[in-house]
Motif scaffolding. Structure first.
Motif, PDB file in Angstrom:
ATOM      1  N   MET A   1       0.842  -1.170   0.000  1.00 46.47           N
ATOM      2  CA  MET A   1       0.000   0.000   0.000  1.00 46.47           C
ATOM      3  C   MET A   1       0.892   1.239   0.000  1.00 46.47           C
ATOM      4  N   LEU A   2       0.617   2.159  -0.908  1.00 46.65           N
ATOM      5  CA  LEU A   2       1.355   3.421  -0.964  1.00 46.65           C
ATOM      6  C   LEU A   2       0.461   4.556  -0.455  1.00 46.65           C
ATOM      7  N   ILE A   3       1.033   5.386   0.399  1.00 48.89           N
ATOM      8  CA  ILE A   3       0.275   6.453   1.055  1.00 48.89           C
ATOM      9  C   ILE A   3       1.058   7.763   0.963  1.00 48.89           C
ATOM     10  N   ASP A   4       0.343   8.870   0.669  1.00 48.49           N
ATOM     11  CA  ASP A   4       0.940  10.207   0.736  1.00 48.49           C
ATOM     12  C   ASP A   4       0.016  11.077   1.585  1.00 48.49           C
ATOM     13  N   LEU A   5       0.466  11.458   2.756  1.00 43.19           N
ATOM     14  CA  LEU A   5      -0.366  12.218   3.683  1.00 43.19           C
ATOM     15  C   LEU A   5      -0.092  13.722   3.640  1.00 43.19           C
ATOM     16  N   HIS A   6       0.620  14.187   2.610  1.00 44.48           N
ATOM     17  CA  HIS A   6       0.910  15.619   2.523  1.00 44.48           C
ATOM     18  C   HIS A   6       0.999  16.041   1.057  1.00 44.48           C
ATOM     19  N   THR A   7      -0.136  16.419   0.487  1.00 42.78           N
ATOM     20  CA  THR A   7      -0.175  16.881  -0.903  1.00 42.78           C
ATOM     21  C   THR A   7      -0.802  18.267  -0.965  1.00 42.78           C
ATOM     22  N   HIS A   8      -0.489  19.017  -2.016  1.00 42.66           N
ATOM     23  CA  HIS A   8      -1.031  20.363  -2.202  1.00 42.66           C
ATOM     24  C   HIS A   8      -1.603  20.499  -3.610  1.00 42.66           C
ATOM     25  N   SER A   9      -2.788  21.064  -3.701  1.00 44.31           N
ATOM     26  CA  SER A   9      -3.411  21.298  -4.999  1.00 44.31           C
ATOM     27  C   SER A   9      -3.187  22.749  -5.432  1.00 44.31           C
ATOM     28  N   SER A  10      -3.704  23.091  -6.602  1.00 42.22           N
ATOM     29  CA  SER A  10      -3.578  24.457  -7.117  1.00 42.22           C
ATOM     30  C   SER A  10      -4.379  25.458  -6.290  1.00 42.22           C
ATOM     31  N   VAL A  11      -5.229  24.982  -5.393  1.00 42.15           N
ATOM     32  CA  VAL A  11      -5.957  25.872  -4.485  1.00 42.15           C
ATOM     33  C   VAL A  11      -4.985  26.453  -3.453  1.00 42.15           C
ATOM     34  N   SER A  12      -3.876  25.770  -3.230  1.00 46.63           N
ATOM     35  CA  SER A  12      -2.849  26.210  -2.290  1.00 46.63           C
ATOM     36  C   SER A  12      -1.585  26.533  -3.083  1.00 46.63           C
ATOM     37  N   ASP A  13      -0.522  25.778  -2.894  1.00 43.98           N
ATOM     38  CA  ASP A  13       0.717  26.062  -3.610  1.00 43.98           C
ATOM     39  C   ASP A  13       1.157  24.921  -4.529  1.00 43.98           C
ATOM     40  N   GLY A  14       0.215  24.051  -4.897  1.00 43.93           N
ATOM     41  CA  GLY A  14       0.494  22.980  -5.850  1.00 43.93           C
ATOM     42  C   GLY A  14       0.182  23.413  -7.273  1.00 43.93           C
ATOM     43  N   THR A  15       0.317  22.499  -8.214  1.00 38.71           N
ATOM     44  CA  THR A  15       0.073  22.828  -9.620  1.00 38.71           C
ATOM     45  C   THR A  15      -1.149  22.146 -10.208  1.00 38.71           C
ATOM     46  N   ASP A  16      -1.590  21.030  -9.627  1.00 33.35           N
ATOM     47  CA  ASP A  16      -2.752  20.291 -10.133  1.00 33.35           C
ATOM     48  C   ASP A  16      -4.016  20.704  -9.391  1.00 33.35           C
ATOM     49  N   THR A  17      -5.152  20.678 -10.109  1.00 35.00           N
ATOM     50  CA  THR A  17      -6.425  20.879  -9.425  1.00 35.00           C
ATOM     51  C   THR A  17      -6.621  19.712  -8.462  1.00 35.00           C
TER      52      THR A  17
END
Length: 46
Positions: A1-17
Motif C-alpha cells: 500500500m502506498l500512502i501520501d499524507l501531505h499533498t497540495h493542490s492548485s488551491v494552495s501552492d500545488g500545480t494540479d487541481t
C-alpha cells in the motif's frame, strides 16, 4: 500500500487541481492521499 499524507493542490501552492491531483495519485498507484492545502478547505468537494 502506498500512502501520501501531505499533498497540495492548485488551491494552495500545488500545480494540479484537486481532481487532477487525486487522478495522478491513483495513476501512480497510491492507495491513500491526504489533501493538505495551506490555510484553506476550498479544495474539498462540499
Amino acid at each position: 500500500m502506498l500512502i501520501d499524507l501531505h499533498t497540495h493542490s492548485s488551491v494552495s501552492d500545488g500545480t494540479d487541481t484537486p481532481a487532477e491531483l487525486i487522478a495522478n495519485a491513483a495513476g501512480a498507484g497510491l492507495s491513500v492521499v491526504a489533501l493538505t492545502d495551506h490555510d484553506t478547505t476550498a479544495g474539498w468537494d462540499v
